[in-house]
Scaffold this motif. Structure first.
Motif, PDB file in Angstrom:
ATOM      1  N   ASP A 138       0.779  -1.267  -0.066  1.00 39.87           N
ATOM      2  CA  ASP A 138       0.125   0.020  -0.107  1.00 39.87           C
ATOM      3  C   ASP A 138       0.857   1.500   0.221  1.00 39.87           C
ATOM      4  O   ASP A 138       0.470   2.346   0.420  1.00 39.87           O
ATOM      5  CB  ASP A 138      -1.023  -0.047   1.238  1.00 39.87           C
ATOM      6  N   SER A 146      -5.595  15.974  -4.185  1.00 38.66           N
ATOM      7  CA  SER A 146      -6.075  14.947  -3.674  1.00 38.66           C
ATOM      8  C   SER A 146      -7.354  14.182  -4.449  1.00 38.66           C
ATOM      9  O   SER A 146      -8.022  15.084  -5.053  1.00 38.66           O
ATOM     10  CB  SER A 146      -6.719  15.179  -1.985  1.00 38.66           C
ATOM     11  N   LYS A 159     -10.571  10.911  -5.220  1.00 42.39           N
ATOM     12  CA  LYS A 159     -11.401   9.897  -4.308  1.00 42.39           C
ATOM     13  C   LYS A 159     -10.903   8.555  -5.109  1.00 42.39           C
ATOM     14  O   LYS A 159     -10.899   7.567  -4.498  1.00 42.39           O
ATOM     15  CB  LYS A 159     -12.749  10.173  -4.978  1.00 42.39           C
ATOM     16  N   THR A 160     -10.254   8.496  -6.312  1.00 42.14           N
ATOM     17  CA  THR A 160      -9.951   7.335  -7.047  1.00 42.14           C
ATOM     18  C   THR A 160      -8.682   6.711  -6.544  1.00 42.14           C
ATOM     19  O   THR A 160      -7.926   7.428  -5.920  1.00 42.14           O
ATOM     20  CB  THR A 160      -9.949   7.310  -8.453  1.00 42.14           C
ATOM     21  N   PRO A 161      -8.323   5.288  -6.546  1.00 46.70           N
ATOM     22  CA  PRO A 161      -6.941   4.753  -6.042  1.00 46.70           C
ATOM     23  C   PRO A 161      -5.872   5.481  -6.875  1.00 46.70           C
ATOM     24  O   PRO A 161      -4.858   5.800  -6.263  1.00 46.70           O
ATOM     25  CB  PRO A 161      -7.196   3.369  -6.417  1.00 46.70           C
ATOM     26  N   GLU A 188      -5.711   8.492  -8.266  1.00 49.36           N
ATOM     27  CA  GLU A 188      -5.513   9.723  -7.859  1.00 49.36           C
ATOM     28  C   GLU A 188      -4.675  10.047  -6.642  1.00 49.36           C
ATOM     29  O   GLU A 188      -3.783  10.645  -6.100  1.00 49.36           O
ATOM     30  CB  GLU A 188      -6.760  10.875  -7.550  1.00 49.36           C
ATOM     31  N   ARG A 189      -5.357   8.940  -5.551  1.00 53.44           N
ATOM     32  CA  ARG A 189      -4.511   8.681  -4.194  1.00 53.44           C
ATOM     33  C   ARG A 189      -3.078   8.236  -4.457  1.00 53.44           C
ATOM     34  O   ARG A 189      -2.198   8.821  -3.619  1.00 53.44           O
ATOM     35  CB  ARG A 189      -5.227   7.985  -3.427  1.00 53.44           C
ATOM     36  N   TRP A 190      -3.050   7.504  -5.305  1.00 53.30           N
ATOM     37  CA  TRP A 190      -1.458   7.001  -5.670  1.00 53.30           C
ATOM     38  C   TRP A 190      -0.626   8.168  -6.150  1.00 53.30           C
ATOM     39  O   TRP A 190       0.506   8.411  -5.608  1.00 53.30           O
ATOM     40  CB  TRP A 190      -1.573   5.899  -6.707  1.00 53.30           C
ATOM     41  N   LYS A 215      -1.172  11.571  -5.401  1.00 51.58           N
ATOM     42  CA  LYS A 215      -0.967  12.061  -4.287  1.00 51.58           C
ATOM     43  C   LYS A 215       0.147  11.609  -3.231  1.00 51.58           C
ATOM     44  O   LYS A 215       1.008  12.239  -2.964  1.00 51.58           O
ATOM     45  CB  LYS A 215      -2.124  12.301  -3.509  1.00 51.58           C
ATOM     46  N   ALA A 216       0.182  10.167  -3.282  1.00 53.90           N
ATOM     47  CA  ALA A 216       1.096   9.585  -2.310  1.00 53.90           C
ATOM     48  C   ALA A 216       2.466   9.735  -3.012  1.00 53.90           C
ATOM     49  O   ALA A 216       3.601   9.551  -2.051  1.00 53.90           O
ATOM     50  CB  ALA A 216       0.670   8.416  -2.142  1.00 53.90           C
ATOM     51  N   GLU A 265       3.901  11.593   2.725  1.00 54.63           N
ATOM     52  CA  GLU A 265       2.843  10.343   3.409  1.00 54.63           C
ATOM     53  C   GLU A 265       2.757   9.675   2.286  1.00 54.63           C
ATOM     54  O   GLU A 265       1.892   9.776   1.168  1.00 54.63           O
ATOM     55  CB  GLU A 265       1.349  11.028   3.673  1.00 54.63           C
ATOM     56  N   VAL A 280      -1.190   4.770   0.313  1.00 56.61           N
ATOM     57  CA  VAL A 280      -2.506   4.808  -0.575  1.00 56.61           C
ATOM     58  C   VAL A 280      -3.694   3.741   0.332  1.00 56.61           C
ATOM     59  O   VAL A 280      -3.430   2.702   0.357  1.00 56.61           O
ATOM     60  CB  VAL A 280      -2.133   4.317  -1.802  1.00 56.61           C
TER      61      VAL A 280
END
Length: 912
Positions: A76, A137, A139-141, A143-145, A147-148, A153, A156
């Motif tokens: 993750d 940021s 909502k989809t994985p 997009e979160r990926w 961002k990470a 941080e 994910v």
């Protein structure tokens, strides 16, 4: 493998290894924290693990800088993953093989290879540190990926199954192709009448990249395509498949694939720049061929040119005088290569938005942010006055203003212009010495005198770095005699004071020489009067360190340091003392301007021309680290350019310098231990290693050095270690070999020098060799008086003198002319190449008429044998640009020491 510290059994009792509990205090660092620690200045004595981790961090930085990373997902955690292909893969394997034992890990069920984890962590941290903006940021994985990947941080959240599969597929598509042909992309420059760039498509033979065929030929089955058809039945299918795969990493390629037979992609300057700086790396990483225009790879760069001229006006007095303090008027110009730009061209560049612009018929890569910083600098500090010394540090001037545009050229008028252009020979004029000067200078010595005189006229310091034996002494005496200026202060080691006296009396008998040394030396008014009468005052480093304040007030015309390597430690008391003495001219004499580290060069040049290389800390970060650690050729060249005018380096092996000096033949003599020596050696190792393991701090350091000394004594002779006055013959492999060499030398009428670092062993050798060869053997050590020393040298140099001269390395390593010898034997080793070479040069110098054979003794399978291989690398640094001793051994781990000291099975020779 197990950490060496865990293995406690003696070598001869060692059976199957077993792991023991071991508690170690550690500090856990994240990748970002580790980068910060490794980015700091190296500790005074860096460990092997620290140096290795520093190298891995540097490799990670290089990978990120070249775009050799891909975003990925590990569990993750979003991660930037290094892509190791070609030379990068080979270098990574070399780093892995060089990993110190202390970095390795071992568990009961097998080894754990930590290298990939270390490289991945440092690469990820480096990539994140260079990202200036973070993704938004979402909502989809995916997009979160994203961002990470751009924040600290890295976790994910959510169901990542589909994302992980998509990333895996993408990575697999970027894998290098396997096959005889591959698709290749060539960036072509626009025609003169338009600004359209083209990315042209080719097929390329994988085994022979020089063999290519254009897409046009592929579709028509013509030209080189026919040749490539031998490698693949349908090359057009290979081309199309490659273009399709390439479009996954080069999205702009889609526009060119809308036709049935694509040949090229037309783009604008911004698109060409993206290809040049982004897509080309991605395509190369994915295994495609990429060819870039040489005009962009090696063409002129946008930079700054510094022009300077003397600020002196007719009839004006120039503050600061001559030399590096001379005041110059300067003007910075924006330039392409060496050609400065007009105001109109600069205005046009300021308006340009494209990163690639056509200027004077050439395409130039333009970084708008850097251009703005350069233009701001020109507006604020584009003209003014600076010293000649500041001019030589033009790049430092830009760095101080935060300008990262390169200095493309520095020009000046007068003497400085010739120095900058490397035409100092044009400024050298023949120098005549007075009739009272009795030496006849060789041509290269005449050039050396002219060079010293040129620097002296300008108030510039210099380092005469001729090899030992090429006559630095006579060149300096000729300068003093030719100028007639005084007083001159010569600072030298105590061991060569007498040599300077003799040489001065021999070559310049009319020169008034005063020696300020010894318990009877004068002070106060008597010293002032003596100095006022003297042409040359000779003193020692020790006296200068004790009497700095008084000597500084005596108004020296010139200060000369002989054996200037004595100030290689810039922080030492004697180095600070000699720098504190004011003089109009400073000269450093040394055959070894660099022994081990570039900081030594800084110290010598800081004496000769204070400020030339900047502060010590700045010099380390800008020059020493990139050269010593990274072997950076550009930085090496920059340092050479800055120091070359002030260092005159000639080597005796250069036939252009001196044609009548014979060769020096060096060889390592590997000797076997006797059974008695082997037994004593193992006993010393077993006893001392147990004590070392149970000690720490200064006690441990002392034990390590004591162990090394005792092992050297064993290698020399059992009686040397035991100090029992026992018999010498038949008990030492070294002594047996020395007798063989001396037997042969003496039978041919040759003479020999035998060096040892141990005075007590020197006396043992003297007594034994006297009896063995039934003739006198000379022995020079630190307790010999000056008159006795001079008498020994005179006896040895005479034809009827003793043929064997034993010398302790410290007492006989410098300041002696012993050209009667054609054999040099280093019976035991000091482990400093420069020190050993200086000792060898007692024989290999001017006046020698025969080949000099140099033998360095080591005992096979011992610490001597292992260190012999290590010291060879110490010579490389001095050859590039122009710790000493054995203290570095004290910082080795106990396991590493055991490996270094242990006796190899083949070390002991068979009994006669």
């Amino acid at each position: 493998m197990a950490a060496p510290e865990l293995v406690r059994a003696a070598p001869e009792k060692m059976g199957k290894l077993r792991l023991l509990p071991w508690t170690v205090s550690t500090v856990e660092l994240e990748g970002k924290e580790a980068l910060e620690v490794l980015g700091r200045e190296a500790p005074e004595t860096p460990s092997g693990s620290w140096r290795w981790l520093k190298a891995v961090a540097g490799f990670a930085g290089a990978l990120v800088g070249r775009g050799q990373v891909l975003p990925g997902l590990q569990g993750d955690q979003a991660r930037w993953i290094p892509q190791l292909v070609g030379e990068d893969g080979e270098y990574a394997r070399a780093l892995q093989n060089a990993m110190p034992a202390v970095v390795r890990a071992e568990y009961p069920n097998g080894n754990a290879d930590v290298f990939p984890d270390v490289l991945n962590a440092l690469t990820d941290a480096t990539a994140r540190s260079r990202i200036t903006t973070s993704a938004k940021s979402g909502k989809t994985p995916a997009e979160r990926w994203l961002k990470a990947l751009t924040t600290d941080e890295a976790t994910v959240a959510g169901d990542l199954t589909r994302l992980e599969s998509a990333i895996k597929t993408w990575h697999e598509s970027a894998a290098p192709p396997v096959g005889p042909l591959r698709t290749c992309f060539r960036l072509a420059l626009p025609d003169e009448d338009n600004d359209d760039w083209r990315v042209e498509f080719f097929l390329q033979a994988t085994a022979d990249p020089s063999l290519t065929a254009s897409a046009k030929d592929v579709w028509q089955g013509a030209g080189a395509a026919k040749l490539l058809a031998r490698h693949a039945e349908h090359p057009e299918e290979v081309l199309l498949a490659g273009l399709g795969r390439a479009s996954r990493v080069y999205r702009e390629l889609d526009a060119a694939l809308k036709v049935s037979a694509p040949r090229a992609l037309t783009t604008d300057p911004e698109g060409a720049y993206r290809f040049l700086r982004q897509s080309a790396n991605a395509l190369t990483l994915a295994g495609f061929g990429v060819q870039l225009p040489s005009a962009l790879q090696r063409g002129p760069a946008l930079g700054l040119k510094l022009k300077a001229s003397s600020a002196k006006q007719p009839g004006a007095v120039v503050k600061g005088g001559m030399g590096l303090s001379e005041i110059l008027s300067y003007q910075w110009e924006l330039a392409v290569g060496e050609n400065e730009l007009t105001a109109e061209e600069i205005a046009e560049l300021a308006k340009a938005k494209a990163p690639l612009v056509r200027l004077r018929g050439q395409w130039v890569e333009l970084d708008n942010a850097r251009l703005r910083r350069a233009l701001d600098f020109l507006e604020k500090a584009g003209t003014g006055e600076m010293t000649a010394g500041d001019l030589l540090q033009a790049d430092a001037e830009l760095a101080a203003h935060g300008v990262d545009v390169p200095v493309t050229d520095v020009v000046a008028d007068g003497w400085l212009g010739d120095v900058l252009a490397g035409k100092i020979e044009d400024q050298l004029e023949p120098v005549s010495t007075p009739d009272s000067f009795t030496a006849t200078l060789r041509p290269y010595q005449q050039r050396g005198l002219a060079w010293l005189s040129f620097l002296s006229r300008l108030g510039l310091g210099g380092c005469l770095a001729d090899d030992m034996g090429l006559g630095k002494t006579v060149q300096l005496l000729a300068l003093i005699a030719a100028e007639g200026s005084k007083p001159n202060l010569l600072v030298c080691p105590m061991s060569v004071v007498g040599n300077w006296q003799r040489e001065a009396a021999r070559f310049a008998p009319g020169m008034n020489v005063y020696v300020h040394h010894g318990a009877s030396r004068v002070a106060g008014e008597k010293l002032t009067a003596a100095v006022a009468e003297a042409d040359l005052v000779i003193t020692t480093y020790g006296v200068v360190a004790r009497e700095t304040e008084e000597l500084a007030g005596l108004g020296w015309h010139r200060i000369v340091l002989d054996e200037a390597q004595n100030i290689k430690n810039s922080g030492s008391k004697q180095a600070r003392a000699v720098r504190a003495l004011p003089a109009a001219h400073r000269v450093a004499l040394t055959g070894t301007p660099v022994e081990n580290r570039l900081s030594e060069l800084w110290s010598v040049m800081e004496f000769a021309n204070p400020g030339l290389l900047g502060p010590a800390g700045t010099f380390r970060s800008r020059f020493a680290v990139p050269i010593e650690r990274d072997k950076n050729p550009e930085v090496t060249a920059a340092l050479r350019r800055r120091t070359q005018p002030f260092i005159l380096r000639r080597v005796k092996t250069d036939r252009d310098i001196i044609s009548d000096l014979p060769d020096k033949i060096e060889m390592t003599e590997v000797c076997q231990l006797t059974a008695e020596q082997g037994s004593l050696y193992q006993a010393v190792v077993a006893d001392m290693m147990d004590r070392i393991e149970n000690s720490e701090g200064m006690e441990r350091r002392g034990l390590v050095l004591s162990t090394l000394s005792r092992l050297k004594q064993v290698c020399n002779h059992p009686a040397h270690l035991l100090k029992d006055g026992s018999r010498m013959p038949g008990r030492s492999g070294k002594l047996a070999r020395l007798e063989e060499i001396l037997d042969e030398a003496l039978s041919e009428g040759d003479k020999a020098l035998c060096f040892t670092q141990f005075a007590e062993f020197g006396e043992m050798l003297r007594a034994h060799l006297t009896a063995r060869f039934e003739q006198p053997v000379l022995f020079l050590h630190g307790g010999v008086t000056k008159s006795q020393r001079d008498a020994m040298v005179e006896r040895f140099q005479s034809d009827a003198g003793p043929p064997i001269f034993v010398l302790s390395l410290k007492a006989g390593g410098v300041g002696l002319n012993l050209t009667a010898a054609s054999h040099v034997v280093h019976v035991d080793r000091w482990w400093n190449p420069a020190v050993e070479d200086q000792a060898t040069d007692r024989a290999f110098r001017i006046g020698q008429r025969r080949n000099v054979q140099v033998r360095k003794f080591v005992c096979a399978g011992t610490v001597e044998d292992r260190i012999d291989a290590m010291i060879r690398s110490k010579k490389a640094l001095a050859e590039m640009v122009v710790g000493s001793g054995e203290d570095w051994l004290t910082e080795l781990s106990t396991g590493a020491l055991r490996e270094l000291f242990e006796l190899a099975p083949d070390a002991v020779g068979e009994a006669a």
